[in-house]
Scaffold this motif. Structure first.
Motif, short mmCIF file in Angstrom:
data_model
loop_
_atom_site.label_atom_id
_atom_site.label_comp_id
_atom_site.label_asym_id
_atom_site.label_seq_id
_atom_site.Cartn_x
_atom_site.Cartn_y
_atom_site.Cartn_z
N ALA A 1 1.05 -1.27 -0.11
CA ALA A 1 -0.40 -0.39 0.00
C ALA A 1 0.56 1.29 0.31
N ARG A 2 1.91 1.51 0.61
CA ARG A 2 2.85 2.02 0.56
C ARG A 2 3.07 2.83 -0.73
N ARG A 3 4.02 1.60 -1.11
CA ARG A 3 3.97 1.85 -2.44
C ARG A 3 2.89 2.63 -3.95
N VAL A 4 1.65 2.36 -3.89
CA VAL A 4 0.53 3.92 -4.18
C VAL A 4 0.75 4.60 -3.64
N LEU A 5 0.74 4.85 -2.41
CA LEU A 5 -0.33 5.59 -1.27
C LEU A 5 1.18 7.11 -1.63
N LEU A 6 2.25 7.26 -1.75
CA LEU A 6 3.04 7.59 -1.61
C LEU A 6 3.38 8.72 -2.97
N PRO A 7 2.56 7.63 -3.97
CA PRO A 7 2.56 8.46 -5.71
C PRO A 7 1.38 9.20 -5.41
N LEU A 8 -0.06 8.54 -4.77
CA LEU A 8 -0.69 9.61 -4.15
C LEU A 8 -0.74 10.83 -3.67
N ALA A 9 -0.25 11.17 -1.66
CA ALA A 9 0.20 11.89 -1.59
C ALA A 9 0.99 13.05 -2.48
N ALA A 10 1.88 12.48 -3.75
CA ALA A 10 2.54 13.99 -4.33
C ALA A 10 1.00 14.16 -5.51
N LEU A 11 0.41 13.91 -5.96
CA LEU A 11 -0.76 13.78 -6.71
C LEU A 11 -1.88 14.54 -5.98
N ILE A 12 -1.81 14.71 -4.94
CA ILE A 12 -2.72 15.62 -3.98
C ILE A 12 -1.94 16.98 -3.68
N ALA A 13 -0.49 16.79 -3.03
CA ALA A 13 0.30 18.32 -3.53
C ALA A 13 0.59 18.90 -4.71
N VAL A 14 0.97 17.99 -6.09
CA VAL A 14 0.14 18.62 -7.19
C VAL A 14 -0.61 19.48 -7.39
N THR A 15 -1.66 18.98 -7.30
CA THR A 15 -3.12 19.24 -7.42
C THR A 15 -3.87 20.70 -6.02
N ALA A 16 -3.08 20.28 -4.99
CA ALA A 16 -3.46 21.49 -4.40
C ALA A 16 -2.03 22.72 -5.12
N THR A 17 -1.01 22.90 -5.80
CA THR A 17 -0.23 23.53 -6.09
C THR A 17 -1.22 24.20 -7.67
N SER A 18 -1.07 23.08 -8.38
CA SER A 18 -1.58 24.03 -9.61
C SER A 18 -3.63 25.13 -9.02
N GLY A 19 -4.12 24.56 -7.76
CA GLY A 19 -4.66 25.75 -7.00
C GLY A 19 -4.42 26.99 -6.47
N ALA A 20 -2.73 26.88 -6.51
CA ALA A 20 -2.74 28.15 -5.67
C ALA A 20 -2.28 28.83 -7.81
N PHE A 21 -1.77 28.04 -8.77
CA PHE A 21 -1.58 28.65 -9.84
C PHE A 21 -3.71 29.86 -10.12
N VAL A 22 -4.45 28.56 -9.99
CA VAL A 22 -6.06 28.83 -9.70
C VAL A 22 -5.73 30.23 -9.05
N ALA A 23 -5.01 30.18 -7.93
CA ALA A 23 -5.85 31.52 -6.64
C ALA A 23 -4.86 32.74 -7.66
N GLY A 24 -3.77 32.18 -8.59
CA GLY A 24 -2.97 34.13 -9.01
C GLY A 24 -3.57 33.92 -10.38
N MET A 25 -3.92 33.53 -10.95
CA MET A 25 -4.46 33.84 -12.03
C MET A 25 -5.67 34.34 -12.09
N ASP A 26 -6.40 34.03 -11.14
CA ASP A 26 -7.62 34.77 -10.65
C ASP A 26 -9.13 33.76 -11.48
N ALA A 27 -8.48 32.66 -11.67
CA ALA A 27 -9.28 31.98 -12.96
C ALA A 27 -10.44 31.15 -12.73
N GLY A 28 -10.37 31.51 -11.90
CA GLY A 28 -12.02 30.74 -10.45
C GLY A 28 -13.39 31.24 -11.19
N ARG A 29 -12.80 32.84 -12.04
CA ARG A 29 -13.55 33.98 -11.98
C ARG A 29 -14.00 33.26 -13.31
N ALA A 30 -13.89 32.47 -14.29
CA ALA A 30 -14.03 32.10 -15.54
C ALA A 30 -14.66 31.37 -16.34
#
Length: 443
Positions: A244-273
């Motif tokens: 499970a750990r071999r699966v959960l480590l990439p999953l945690a990385a995916l969660i972190a990348v998704t959160a980082t992409s949300g920072a770019f949505v905030a930075g570009m104010d892309a949520g209002r489009a």
């Protein structure tokens, strides 16, 4: 297991003979994680340290939420100067007028807030001031108890390295925040563009906050649970948890990348489009994803094109939901330690709530309460992933444990490099009385 039998007598002698510092110095190499951090400590001392760090983690959590509200209310650019020791707020009407005059010279006032009254300015100023001072008070809430615990002999060498890294990261975070704000005090690249901070710097500021938060949470969990949940587990459970750990480590990385992409949505104010779902307007894949009129390279287009930024975040969020759902279906049936199974259920529930909240926030055109709730729940999701990984730790360090002593020095060098880069960027970092216009490099 033989190694663990050899460790017990030595550990027992240390616990009864001296301070945590002496115990950690003599602790066998078999100890790692929470066992190394808490070697020689009584349960009361260990819980006191864990509680203090948990409070600091909650404080960082509140800082992230307050920072999101500051951004959503367009308050972050109201203070045009930064001082390491802190700024004194205006105390008289004349001082408020002087501060307002500084803001009136900024591009944001001239292009977005022209006609703002002094009373309206006071609101956004107090929002930004509260965010800055709350961070400085956190420094005190961290440093003073750390000195107290060290004086009592509760801070051994492994824990001292961890706390030193956290203090260094926290100090650098303030510089990164001002580095971000400075980018919003320059004229935008295009005369028709609204002034805003660089999305790259916003993402760096948020990722840095997440790193500090993750280190605090992980250290708190180390002290609360010094023995891995897999200690003494049967061989079958050890094998299933390792898989499970071999699966959960990439999953945690995916969660972190998704959160980082949300920072770019905030930075570009892309949520209002593209405030529709599941389609973006009338299309699944928006035609504007590759917009040659913007004159962006393919790489910059991924991070600076509103359509691309929002599509990427939607896609990553959907992948995260599916991946977490698949992991929950696969591992929910007793193939993990009990604490890990509880964390897996929490991860699945928070992920579903975060996806639904993100869609609803988009459909409602990102009102401040929903936008801040979405950002806060991203931290909840991140916390659940950290807790799950911590509960799946192996009973002994896996291969590569020899590199563990290098982690803290490497992190210090990385954080110090960021701090030096920020401090040397654009000349002085403490004033922005002159606006030099676009630099041609907004990253």
């Amino acid at each position: 297991l033989a190694g663990s039998r050899l460790v017990r007598p030595a550990t027992a002698r240390l616990c009864s003979s001296g301070t945590a510092a002496a115990a950690a110095e003599a602790a066998p190499r078999a100890l790692y994680g929470g066992a190394a951090l808490s070697a020689g400590l009584s349960s009361g001392a260990r819980l006191a340290l864990a509680g203090w760090l948990a409070v600091c983690a909650a404080w960082v959590y509140s800082m992230v939420v307050l920072g999101g509200i500051t951004r959503l209310t367009r308050s972050g650019l109201s203070m045009t100067e930064w001082k390491l020791a802190g700024e004194r707020p205006p105390m008289s009407e004349a001082e408020w007028e002087a501060e307002f005059v500084k803001y009136k010279a900024s591009p944001e006032y001239l292009k977005v807030h022209r006609g703002m009254t002094l009373e309206e300015f006071k609101f956004i100023y107090w929002m930004e001031y509260a965010h800055r001072m709350w961070g400085r008070f956190l420094g005190l809430a961290f440093a003073l108890p750390a000195a107290f615990f060290a004086a009592r002999g509760w801070v051994g060498r492994p824990l001292a390295r961890r706390l030193g890294l956290l203090f260094f990261m926290g100090g650098t975070q303030g510089l990164v925040g001002w580095w971000m704000v400075r980018s919003g005090l320059e004229e935008p690249e295009h005369e028709w563009a609204a002034p805003r901070v660089s999305p790259y710097r916003l993402a760096a500021h948020l990722v840095s906050a997440f790193a500090i938060y993750a280190t605090l949470v992980w250290t708190s969990l180390d002290l609360l649970y010094p023995r891995p949940a897999t200690s003494g587990a049967p061989e079958s459970l050890l094998r299933s948890t390792a898989g499970a750990r071999r699966v959960l480590l990439p999953l945690a990385a995916l969660i972190a990348v998704t959160a980082t992409s949300g920072a770019f949505v905030a930075g570009m104010d892309a949520g209002r489009a593209y405030n529709t779902w599941p389609l973006m307007g009338d299309e699944f894949f928006p035609e504007e994803y590759w917009d040659e009129r913007l004159g962006l390279t393919p790489l910059r287009n991924m991070f600076e094109n509103t359509a691309a930024v929002q599509f990427n975040h939607r896609t990553l969020a959907t992948l995260t939901l599916l991946a977490v759902g698949a992991s929950w279906l696969r591992y929910r049936g007793g193939v993990l330690p009990g604490r890990a199974t509880t964390c897996l259920h929490a991860l699945a529930g928070v992920t579903a709530a975060q996806f639904a909240l993100g869609v609803y926030t988009l459909l409602q055109y990102v009102p401040v309460p929903l936008g801040s709730a979405h950002q806060a729940n991203a931290l909840n999701l991140f916390t659940a992933a950290l807790a799950l990984l911590h509960a799946c730790r192996p009973p002994l360090p896996a291969g590569g444990g020899a590199l563990a002593p290098l982690v803290t020095p490497a992190a210090v060098l990385a954080v110090g490099g960021i701090g030096w880069t920020v401090a040397s960027a654009n000349g002085t970092v403490t004033q922005s009385g002159r606006y030099t216009g676009p630099t041609g490099n907004r990253a």
